[in-house]
Enzyme design. Structure first.
Site, mmCIF file in Angstrom:
data_model
loop_
_atom_site.group_PDB
_atom_site.id
_atom_site.type_symbol
_atom_site.label_atom_id
_atom_site.label_comp_id
_atom_site.label_asym_id
_atom_site.label_seq_id
_atom_site.Cartn_x
_atom_site.Cartn_y
_atom_site.Cartn_z
ATOM 1 N N ASP A 40 0.852 -1.199 0.000
ATOM 2 C CA ASP A 40 0.000 0.000 0.000
ATOM 3 C C ASP A 40 0.886 1.248 0.000
ATOM 4 O OD1 ASP A 40 -3.228 0.401 0.825
ATOM 5 O OD2 ASP A 40 -1.971 2.153 1.226
ATOM 6 N N ASP A 66 4.120 3.306 -4.198
ATOM 7 C CA ASP A 66 3.138 4.055 -4.992
ATOM 8 C C ASP A 66 2.918 3.295 -6.294
ATOM 9 O OD1 ASP A 66 1.629 5.691 -6.542
ATOM 10 O OD2 ASP A 66 2.911 7.461 -6.331
ATOM 11 N N TYR A 158 -13.939 5.753 -15.156
ATOM 12 C CA TYR A 158 -13.795 4.638 -14.211
ATOM 13 C C TYR A 158 -14.371 3.366 -14.829
ATOM 14 C CZ TYR A 158 -14.362 2.177 -9.689
ATOM 15 O OH TYR A 158 -14.298 1.282 -8.640
ATOM 16 N N LYS A 162 -12.472 -0.150 -15.620
ATOM 17 C CA LYS A 162 -12.895 -1.398 -14.972
ATOM 18 C C LYS A 162 -13.351 -2.431 -16.002
ATOM 19 C CE LYS A 162 -12.028 -0.273 -10.646
ATOM 20 N NZ LYS A 162 -10.855 -0.866 -9.958
ATOM 21 N N THR A 193 -16.390 1.636 2.374
ATOM 22 C CA THR A 193 -14.965 1.892 2.597
ATOM 23 C C THR A 193 -14.726 3.392 2.414
ATOM 24 O OG1 THR A 193 -14.154 1.829 0.319
ATOM 25 C CG2 THR A 193 -14.471 -0.308 1.397
HETATM 26 N N1 LIG Z 1 -15.568 1.071 -2.307
HETATM 27 C C1 LIG Z 1 -16.353 0.776 -3.317
HETATM 28 O O1 LIG Z 1 -17.560 1.050 -3.294
HETATM 29 C C2 LIG Z 1 -15.794 0.080 -4.526
HETATM 30 C C3 LIG Z 1 -16.689 -0.540 -5.419
HETATM 31 C C4 LIG Z 1 -16.170 -1.212 -6.529
HETATM 32 C C5 LIG Z 1 -14.801 -1.298 -6.714
HETATM 33 N N2 LIG Z 1 -13.962 -0.691 -5.823
HETATM 34 C C6 LIG Z 1 -12.528 -0.820 -6.052
HETATM 35 O O2 LIG Z 1 -11.888 -1.278 -4.857
HETATM 36 C C7 LIG Z 1 -10.570 -0.742 -4.812
HETATM 37 C C8 LIG Z 1 -10.407 0.224 -3.627
HETATM 38 O O3 LIG Z 1 -10.615 -0.446 -2.500
HETATM 39 P P1 LIG Z 1 -11.443 0.052 -1.244
HETATM 40 O O4 LIG Z 1 -12.815 0.489 -1.593
HETATM 41 O O5 LIG Z 1 -11.251 -1.089 -0.353
HETATM 42 O O6 LIG Z 1 -10.740 1.440 -0.896
HETATM 43 P P2 LIG Z 1 -10.096 2.117 0.396
HETATM 44 O O7 LIG Z 1 -10.315 3.552 0.175
HETATM 45 O O8 LIG Z 1 -10.594 1.505 1.651
HETATM 46 O O9 LIG Z 1 -8.554 1.738 0.250
HETATM 47 C C9 LIG Z 1 -7.784 2.149 -0.808
HETATM 48 C C10 LIG Z 1 -6.344 1.864 -0.458
HETATM 49 O O10 LIG Z 1 -5.576 2.105 -1.633
HETATM 50 C C11 LIG Z 1 -4.364 2.714 -1.232
HETATM 51 N N3 LIG Z 1 -3.793 3.441 -2.362
HETATM 52 C C12 LIG Z 1 -4.259 4.570 -2.924
HETATM 53 N N4 LIG Z 1 -3.440 4.978 -3.907
HETATM 54 C C13 LIG Z 1 -2.440 4.067 -3.959
HETATM 55 C C14 LIG Z 1 -1.263 3.954 -4.754
HETATM 56 N N5 LIG Z 1 -0.967 4.875 -5.684
HETATM 57 N N6 LIG Z 1 -0.435 2.916 -4.541
HETATM 58 C C15 LIG Z 1 -0.713 1.999 -3.592
HETATM 59 N N7 LIG Z 1 -1.810 2.053 -2.810
HETATM 60 C C16 LIG Z 1 -2.659 3.081 -2.992
HETATM 61 C C17 LIG Z 1 -4.774 3.633 -0.104
HETATM 62 O O11 LIG Z 1 -3.665 4.014 0.698
HETATM 63 C C18 LIG Z 1 -5.784 2.777 0.643
HETATM 64 O O12 LIG Z 1 -5.191 2.013 1.658
HETATM 65 C C19 LIG Z 1 -10.366 0.016 -6.078
HETATM 66 O O13 LIG Z 1 -9.834 -0.793 -7.078
HETATM 67 C C20 LIG Z 1 -11.789 0.435 -6.405
HETATM 68 O O14 LIG Z 1 -11.942 0.822 -7.744
HETATM 69 C C21 LIG Z 1 -14.427 -0.008 -4.745
#
Ligand SMILES: NC(=O)c1ccc[n+]([C@@H]2O[C@H](COP(=O)([O-])OP(=O)(O)OC[C@H]3O[C@@H](n4cnc5c(N)ncnc54)[C@H](O)[C@@H]3O)[C@@H](O)[C@H]2O)c1
Length: 260
Positions: A40, A66, A158, A162, A193
């Site tokens: 992360d 990153d 987005y 996806k 989240t």
């Molecule tokens: N939350 C939703 O409703 C939802 C729905 C469908 C898909 N998603 C997908 O789920 C994933 C996000 O997960 P989440 O909802 O558990 O989010 P979250 O906000 O809880 O966590 C996101 C994490 O990604 C990390 N991050 C951000 N930029 C980064 C980078 N450049 N390099 C490494 N890490 C990085 C952040 O530090 C954080 O810990 C994404 O792929 C998102 O498109 C989310």
């Protein structure tokens, strides 16, 4: 350790593992017997998840990177593989909402969204695959979205990215099948989240954000957001040997959203 553990002895990497669904996946995979590399951007939250896993009796280590930078993707997967002694399982979960705009889109924002949602998944998978091949097989999982299965008025960029992951999933499933590597995608609906309010709050004020969120929940037949753990359980299944005949699938975990 019981034989019912679904990830016994697996060497697993979870990207974006420090929060939300990724964090839930790290906890669950470790509880099910995996050794977990938590990748992360956020150092503090990564350390916190590692501490949580360890406190629960599991084995994990944090790797800060990153993932929007190609060199970092390659570096961190290589470092995690060295620590793990190989790779059996990768959940390439990192992603970001990206820009809402189409007309007048900021190309810098577009490129940043491509880099994290698509390029990072591609590079992490490409870096992990040889390790899985060497182990005689493995499992890759990408995080797409319901927006990767049906279009999104709110978020066309987005959605396009996806959808791209679903194409990548179907293609790699075929390319890697002979190596014993299964490749699937999980397609969450709205999940509780930190990303959800960020996603719903783009270009609007707090009232607009609340309205956007209410609209999406109203479109979910089960009538609520998913908990991160509910998506992590689907990820566990797809990545475990329980899903040994499942490859090339984009599985909605969406409370019925795409079934409408
Ligand atoms: N939350 C939703 O409703 C939802 C729905 C469908 C898909 N998603 C997908 O789920 C994933 C996000 O997960 P989440 O909802 O558990 O989010 P979250 O906000 O809880 O966590 C996101 C994490 O990604 C990390 N991050 C951000 N930029 C980064 C980078 N450049 N390099 C490494 N890490 C990085 C952040 O530090 C954080 O810990 C994404 O792929 C998102 O498109 C989310």
């Amino acid at each position: 350790m019981s034989s019912a553990m679904r990830m016994q002895g697996k060497r697993a990497i979870v990207t974006a593992g420090a929060s939300g669904m990724g964090r839930a996946g790290c906890m669950l995979f470790a509880q099910q017997g995996a050794t977990v590399a938590v990748v992360d951007l956020h150092a503090g939250r990564t350390a916190a998840v590692v501490a949580e896993v360890t406190a629960a009796g599991g084995r994990a280590r944090g790797f800060v990177a990153d993932l929007s930078t190609p060199e970092e993707c390659r570096r961190v997967i290589a470092e995690a593989a060295t620590w793990l002694g190989g790779i059996d399982v990768l959940w390439a979960h990192a992603g970001s909402p990206g820009p809402v705009a189409v007309e007048g889109i900021d190309v810098g924002e577009l490129n940043a969204a491509v880099a994290l949602n698509l390029t990072s998944a591609l590079l992490c998978a490409g870096e992990a695959a040889p390790h899985m091949r060497q182990a005689g097989g493995g499992a890759l999982l990408f995080t797409s979205s319901v927006a990767g299965l049906v279009g999104s008025t709110f978020s066309p960029v987005y959605s396009a990215l996806k959808f791209g992951l679903v194409g990548f999933t179907q293609s790699l499933a075929q390319r890697f099948a002979a190596d014993g590597i299964r490749v699937n995608a999980v397609c969450p609906g709205p999940v509780d989240t930190p990303m959800l309010p960020a996603f719903m709050g783009r270009n609007v004020d707090a009232a607009g954000q609340a309205a956007n969120q209410a609209r999406i929940v109203a479109a979910v037949p089960l009538g609520r957001l998913a908990r991160p753990e509910e998506v992590a359980h689907a990820a566990l299944w797809l990545l475990s040997d329980d899903a040994s005949y499942v490859t090339g699938v984009a599985l909605p975990v969406d409370g019925g959203y795409v079934a409408r």
